[in-house]
Design an enzyme around this catalytic site. Structure first.
Site, PDB file in Angstrom:
ATOM      1  N   GLN A  97     -39.113  23.041  22.070  1.00  0.00           N
ATOM      2  CA  GLN A  97     -38.870  24.447  22.589  1.00  0.00           C
ATOM      3  C   GLN A  97     -39.903  24.401  24.111  1.00  0.00           C
ATOM      4  OE1 GLN A  97     -39.345  28.939  20.608  1.00  0.00           O
ATOM      5  NE2 GLN A  97     -40.532  27.212  19.489  1.00  0.00           N
ATOM      6  N   ARG A 121     -28.629  31.809   7.730  1.00  0.00           N
ATOM      7  CA  ARG A 121     -28.670  33.003   8.888  1.00  0.00           C
ATOM      8  C   ARG A 121     -27.515  33.699   9.592  1.00  0.00           C
ATOM      9  NH1 ARG A 121     -34.044  33.725   8.857  1.00  0.00           N
ATOM     10  NH2 ARG A 121     -35.404  32.040   8.384  1.00  0.00           N
ATOM     11  N   ARG A 172     -50.376  34.631  27.971  1.00  0.00           N
ATOM     12  CA  ARG A 172     -49.145  34.905  27.253  1.00  0.00           C
ATOM     13  C   ARG A 172     -49.587  35.756  26.084  1.00  0.00           C
ATOM     14  NH1 ARG A 172     -48.104  29.294  23.854  1.00  0.00           N
ATOM     15  NH2 ARG A 172     -50.305  28.921  22.936  1.00  0.00           N
ATOM     16  N   LEU A 187     -35.982  30.628  13.448  1.00  0.00           N
ATOM     17  CA  LEU A 187     -35.039  29.160  13.450  1.00  0.00           C
ATOM     18  C   LEU A 187     -36.057  28.018  13.177  1.00  0.00           C
ATOM     19  CD1 LEU A 187     -32.649  27.401  14.372  1.00  0.00           C
ATOM     20  CD2 LEU A 187     -33.413  27.998  16.723  1.00  0.00           C
ATOM     21  N   SER A 243     -25.956  14.726   0.690  1.00  0.00           N
ATOM     22  CA  SER A 243     -26.707  13.386   1.482  1.00  0.00           C
ATOM     23  C   SER A 243     -25.687  12.947   2.153  1.00  0.00           C
ATOM     24  CB  SER A 243     -27.170  12.565   0.448  1.00  0.00           C
ATOM     25  OG  SER A 243     -26.212  11.874  -0.361  1.00  0.00           O
ATOM     26  N   ARG A 258     -25.894  18.583   7.212  1.00  0.00           N
ATOM     27  CA  ARG A 258     -26.525  19.199   5.754  1.00  0.00           C
ATOM     28  C   ARG A 258     -27.458  20.373   6.184  1.00  0.00           C
ATOM     29  NH1 ARG A 258     -29.184  16.250   0.656  1.00  0.00           N
ATOM     30  NH2 ARG A 258     -28.009  17.700  -0.919  1.00  0.00           N
ATOM     31  N   HIS A 297     -26.818  24.541   5.984  1.00  0.00           N
ATOM     32  CA  HIS A 297     -27.851  25.430   5.489  1.00  0.00           C
ATOM     33  C   HIS A 297     -28.269  26.503   6.310  1.00  0.00           C
ATOM     34  CE1 HIS A 297     -30.731  26.748   2.604  1.00  0.00           C
ATOM     35  NE2 HIS A 297     -31.852  26.586   3.156  1.00  0.00           N
ATOM     36  N   ARG A 324     -36.908  23.117   8.179  1.00  0.00           N
ATOM     37  CA  ARG A 324     -37.780  22.118   8.280  1.00  0.00           C
ATOM     38  C   ARG A 324     -36.890  20.958   8.383  1.00  0.00           C
ATOM     39  NH1 ARG A 324     -40.769  24.112   2.950  1.00  0.00           N
ATOM     40  NH2 ARG A 324     -38.876  25.176   2.793  1.00  0.00           N
ATOM     41  N   SER A 326     -42.650  25.613  26.476  1.00  0.00           N
ATOM     42  CA  SER A 326     -43.980  25.957  26.367  1.00  0.00           C
ATOM     43  C   SER A 326     -44.476  26.879  27.150  1.00  0.00           C
ATOM     44  CB  SER A 326     -44.698  24.411  26.724  1.00  0.00           C
ATOM     45  OG  SER A 326     -46.013  24.836  26.893  1.00  0.00           O
TER      46      SER A 326
HETATM   47  C1  LIG Z   1     -32.792  37.104   5.220  1.00  0.00           C
HETATM   48  C2  LIG Z   1     -34.053  36.090   5.170  1.00  0.00           C
HETATM   49  C3  LIG Z   1     -35.141  37.033   4.955  1.00  0.00           C
HETATM   50  C4  LIG Z   1     -36.375  36.115   5.151  1.00  0.00           C
HETATM   51  N1  LIG Z   1     -37.459  36.766   5.077  1.00  0.00           N
HETATM   52  C5  LIG Z   1     -38.910  36.109   5.228  1.00  0.00           C
HETATM   53  C6  LIG Z   1     -39.968  36.752   4.961  1.00  0.00           C
HETATM   54  O1  LIG Z   1     -40.224  37.969   4.904  1.00  0.00           O
HETATM   55  N2  LIG Z   1     -41.298  36.116   4.849  1.00  0.00           N
HETATM   56  C7  LIG Z   1     -41.054  34.657   5.354  1.00  0.00           C
HETATM   57  O2  LIG Z   1     -42.178  34.054   5.323  1.00  0.00           O
HETATM   58  N3  LIG Z   1     -39.947  34.021   5.651  1.00  0.00           N
HETATM   59  C8  LIG Z   1     -38.694  34.674   5.142  1.00  0.00           C
HETATM   60  N4  LIG Z   1     -37.633  34.085   5.499  1.00  0.00           N
HETATM   61  C9  LIG Z   1     -37.522  32.631   5.864  1.00  0.00           C
HETATM   62  C10 LIG Z   1     -37.201  31.972   4.248  1.00  0.00           C
HETATM   63  O3  LIG Z   1     -38.334  31.979   3.383  1.00  0.00           O
HETATM   64  C11 LIG Z   1     -37.148  30.357   4.834  1.00  0.00           C
HETATM   65  O4  LIG Z   1     -38.241  29.940   5.243  1.00  0.00           O
HETATM   66  C12 LIG Z   1     -36.207  29.835   5.856  1.00  0.00           C
HETATM   67  O5  LIG Z   1     -34.906  30.611   5.473  1.00  0.00           O
HETATM   68  C13 LIG Z   1     -35.785  28.452   5.615  1.00  0.00           C
HETATM   69  O6  LIG Z   1     -35.140  28.090   4.461  1.00  0.00           O
HETATM   70  P1  LIG Z   1     -35.377  27.101   3.219  1.00  0.00           P
HETATM   71  O7  LIG Z   1     -36.734  27.414   2.819  1.00  0.00           O
HETATM   72  O8  LIG Z   1     -34.388  27.255   2.613  1.00  0.00           O
HETATM   73  O9  LIG Z   1     -35.958  25.699   3.990  1.00  0.00           O
HETATM   74  P2  LIG Z   1     -35.248  24.563   4.727  1.00  0.00           P
HETATM   75  O10 LIG Z   1     -36.533  24.435   5.567  1.00  0.00           O
HETATM   76  O11 LIG Z   1     -34.149  25.033   5.733  1.00  0.00           O
HETATM   77  O12 LIG Z   1     -34.812  23.498   3.975  1.00  0.00           O
HETATM   78  C14 LIG Z   1     -33.886  23.402   3.331  1.00  0.00           C
HETATM   79  C15 LIG Z   1     -33.759  22.999   1.953  1.00  0.00           C
HETATM   80  O13 LIG Z   1     -34.818  21.840   1.723  1.00  0.00           O
HETATM   81  C16 LIG Z   1     -35.706  21.957   0.560  1.00  0.00           C
HETATM   82  N5  LIG Z   1     -36.951  21.736   1.195  1.00  0.00           N
HETATM   83  C17 LIG Z   1     -37.360  22.001   2.175  1.00  0.00           C
HETATM   84  N6  LIG Z   1     -38.726  21.769   2.439  1.00  0.00           N
HETATM   85  C18 LIG Z   1     -39.226  21.488   1.188  1.00  0.00           C
HETATM   86  C19 LIG Z   1     -40.233  21.500   0.459  1.00  0.00           C
HETATM   87  N7  LIG Z   1     -41.673  21.517   1.219  1.00  0.00           N
HETATM   88  N8  LIG Z   1     -40.414  21.361  -0.888  1.00  0.00           N
HETATM   89  C20 LIG Z   1     -39.259  21.226  -1.632  1.00  0.00           C
HETATM   90  N9  LIG Z   1     -38.120  21.549  -1.187  1.00  0.00           N
HETATM   91  C21 LIG Z   1     -38.031  21.560   0.366  1.00  0.00           C
HETATM   92  C22 LIG Z   1     -35.232  23.196  -0.019  1.00  0.00           C
HETATM   93  O14 LIG Z   1     -34.263  23.144  -1.098  1.00  0.00           O
HETATM   94  C23 LIG Z   1     -34.698  24.191   1.116  1.00  0.00           C
HETATM   95  O15 LIG Z   1     -33.966  25.252   0.691  1.00  0.00           O
HETATM   96  C24 LIG Z   1     -36.476  34.908   5.349  1.00  0.00           C
HETATM   97  C25 LIG Z   1     -34.962  34.165   5.610  1.00  0.00           C
HETATM   98  C26 LIG Z   1     -33.947  35.006   5.513  1.00  0.00           C
HETATM   99  C27 LIG Z   1     -32.645  34.146   5.651  1.00  0.00           C
END
Ligand SMILES: Cc1cc2nc3c(=O)[nH]c(=O)nc-3n(C[C@H](O)[C@H](O)[C@H](O)COP(=O)(O)OP(=O)(O)OC[C@H]3O[C@@H](n4cnc5c(N)ncnc54)[C@H](O)[C@@H]3O)c2cc1C
Length: 280
Positions: free
Chosen positions: A128, A230, A203, A118, A96, A221, A225, A122, A130
């Site tokens: 981005q 990535r 489009r 990307l 944090s 932070r 992540h 969240r 349009s």
């Molecule tokens: C190699 C690879 C393959 C992937 N393949 C797929 C796929 O096939 N299909 C697909 O849909 N996605 C896929 N993804 C995307 C992946 O599932 C995640 O959506 C993406 O990497 C974002 O990371 P994150 O979920 O850690 O969340 P982020 O949005 O980066 O958030 C960071 C952290 O905050 C916390 N957090 C955020 N939001 C919440 C919430 N609502 N509740 C609780 N905790 C939360 C979690 O600890 C999370 O890890 C892939 C990603 C990678 C790197």
């Protein structure tokens, strides 16, 4: 005039070959503003203000972290030891503290398929391009690294984006000719609204290879992540290139906040990153 980093097919369709990253905003740390706070505890704490300066993002996160325990007096960890301080923060997972420093990046030379991945992050913020508002005259594409290496794939890429651009322009023309039917029930549309009504339909034929420039803002932070997920050797090639460039750009401005990342060249020019302190 030659355009920077932009190539063209024989048919004139512009495209880019790599992600570009520029840091367009960064924190500005005003340590002097802490003086009244420090002097309210102990005159000796004023010394904090004249410690050797750190880059803004690091100074800000360190003040934030040291405020937690009021570790601001003569026995505090001094800035000369800031690297050790942040290593400890990372080891203990006190992420944090890193949320105070925000960086905004202008990113271009990235495809729509990359930005689709990307925007799953969240805690980052996005603005981005349009595809409803911006039309054919600004249309550019991105060539995947795999296609750049193989003459046949490269030739097919160039031919394909010429075809996609032609189809997009043809659809735009046809929809424009049909006028209000592009937006049923809304006869009196402004010129902008008409253009959006046409382009939102045209489009549909654009491929994942279309370029999607954007501004992304995030705190350290969230950026860490993103870089971990990535920049990993398991990530998709194009976004891994972007993650590596994001790391290089941010580490230049806040070296101690990204010092733990190790880089490995998994193929010529293709770098993966890893850290022992994931997801702080
Ligand atoms: C190699 C690879 C393959 C992937 N393949 C797929 C796929 O096939 N299909 C697909 O849909 N996605 C896929 N993804 C995307 C992946 O599932 C995640 O959506 C993406 O990497 C974002 O990371 P994150 O979920 O850690 O969340 P982020 O949005 O980066 O958030 C960071 C952290 O905050 C916390 N957090 C955020 N939001 C919440 C919430 N609502 N509740 C609780 N905790 C939360 C979690 O600890 C999370 O890890 C892939 C990603 C990678 C790197």
């Amino acid at each position: 005039m030659e355009l920077r980093g932009v190539y063209r097919t024989a048919g004139g369709t512009p495209y880019l070959k790599e992600p570009w990253v520029r840091v367009v905003a960064r924190p500005r740390f005003e340590l002097g503003q802490a003086e009244d706070f420090l002097l309210g505890y102990d005159a000796a704490w004023r010394e904090y203000l004249s410690d050797e300066p750190l880059p803004d993002a690091e100074g800000l996160c360190k003040l934030a972290g040291q405020t937690c325990y009021l570790s601001l007096g003569p026995r505090r960890t001094k800035n000369a030891d800031a690297a050790r301080y942040f290593e400890n923060i990372l080891r203990q997972g006190h992420g944090s503290v890193l949320e105070h420093a925000n960086f905004s990046l202008l990113v271009w030379g990235v495809s729509r398929s990359l930005t689709h991945e990307l925007v799953r992050h969240r805690h980052l913020c996005f603005s981005q391009v349009s595809q409803r508002y911006v039309g054919a005259d600004r249309l550019r594409f991105v060539e995947r690294p795999e296609f750049q290496r193989v003459p046949e794939l490269h030739a097919r890429f160039e031919a394909r984006i010429d075809r996609v651009r032609e189809e997009y322009e043809a659809l735009t023309r046809l929809l424009q000719e049909r006028g209000e039917e592009a937006a049923p029930g809304r006869a009196a549309l402004s010129r902008t609204e008409q253009r959006k009504a046409v382009q939102q339909a045209a489009r549909a034929c654009l491929s994942n290879e279309v370029e999607a420039p954007l501004v992304v803002t995030g705190n350290v932070r969230a950026w860490r992540h993103f870089i971990e997920m990535r920049g990993s050797s398991h990530a998709e090639t194009e976004i891994r290139r972007l993650a590596f460039r994001v790391l290089l750009a941010l580490r230049e401005l806040a070296p101690r906040l990204f010092a733990d990342y190790r880089e490995t060249e998994i193929a010529p020019g293709d770098w993966a990153v890893a850290t022992d302190w994931r997801k702080v």
